[in-house]
Design a protein around this motif. Sequence first.
Motif, short mmCIF file in Angstrom:
data_model
loop_
_atom_site.label_atom_id
_atom_site.label_comp_id
_atom_site.label_asym_id
_atom_site.label_seq_id
_atom_site.Cartn_x
_atom_site.Cartn_y
_atom_site.Cartn_z
N ASP A 175 42.93 -53.24 47.24
CA ASP A 175 42.41 -52.19 47.56
C ASP A 175 43.68 -51.09 48.08
O ASP A 175 43.69 -50.22 48.73
N ASN A 195 32.41 -57.81 53.37
CA ASN A 195 31.47 -57.11 51.94
C ASN A 195 33.15 -56.12 50.92
O ASN A 195 33.26 -55.62 51.49
N PRO A 197 33.35 -53.39 48.78
CA PRO A 197 33.40 -51.30 49.00
C PRO A 197 31.55 -51.77 48.70
O PRO A 197 31.97 -51.54 47.68
N SER A 198 31.01 -49.80 48.71
CA SER A 198 29.58 -50.26 48.31
C SER A 198 29.98 -49.25 46.66
O SER A 198 29.28 -49.16 45.79
N THR A 199 31.48 -48.79 46.74
CA THR A 199 31.61 -48.27 45.11
C THR A 199 32.21 -49.39 44.09
O THR A 199 32.52 -49.08 43.33
N THR A 200 32.09 -50.39 45.19
CA THR A 200 33.14 -51.56 44.08
C THR A 200 31.72 -52.69 43.56
O THR A 200 31.52 -53.76 44.71
N PRO A 201 31.42 -53.16 42.50
CA PRO A 201 30.42 -53.76 42.11
C PRO A 201 31.33 -55.10 41.59
O PRO A 201 30.80 -56.07 42.48
N LYS A 231 29.44 -58.02 44.39
CA LYS A 231 28.83 -57.33 45.35
C LYS A 231 27.07 -57.85 45.26
O LYS A 231 26.51 -58.34 44.22
#
Length: 232
Positions: A175, A195, A197-201, A231
């Motif tokens: 990252d 976890n 990030p929400s934008t990284t599948p 994710k």
Amino acid sequence: MSTTINYIPTGDADRLIWFGNFQSKISIYAVSVGITAAEVTSVQKDYAMFLYIMNILEIYKQTVNNLVAYKSLLKHAVNQQHLGAIPTLPALGTAPAAVTEGVFDRVSLLAKRIKASINYTDAMGQDLGIIAPVVHVDLNNLQPLLTITLDAGRPHIKCNKGVTDGIDLYVDRNDGAGFLLLGRLLKLDYIDVANLPSTTPIAEWDYKAIYVIGNDNVGLMSAVASVLVKKL
């Protein structure tokens, strides 16, 4: 650095060999170190039962292998081989006299008594196999070997501790932050529950580690071990 390891081996196959030597020679030294005839017999009965169980396990393992091979031929033809007879379990033979649990607990206590006897000698200990070997370790070249699998989608990191107290484990989540200290692990069986990030599948995470003895790092940094994380 020198370290002493247990004189009783870790693996069961090696334990069987060690136990066989001890039980065959204990009667030679029994009288001089205060071991009774009944205790000698007890050691020999414990060994007989351990040997019997180890042999049964080997018989079952081989039989399972034979059955798996038979199943494979049963499912798919290979050069039209004839299946032959279904593998059966060989006769196990008569079980030895029953013993109580903890055969290696008992033999360890007996060895401790032998070594405490005024008549005990190092030559006796070597013959019985109750002197722990001393292993010389080059601390400068110690290097962890990380293995990583996914456990319910989480990176599961394992490492052999050896003579050390633990490892400092580092992670690079790609990252832009580079490698960061994840923590000092004294139990080398760790699941990373971070976890994405929400934008990284999906992302590749890299791990490396260095051994710790006391409060200090020792040896070499491990090779980088990587795992692909999705994710959840």
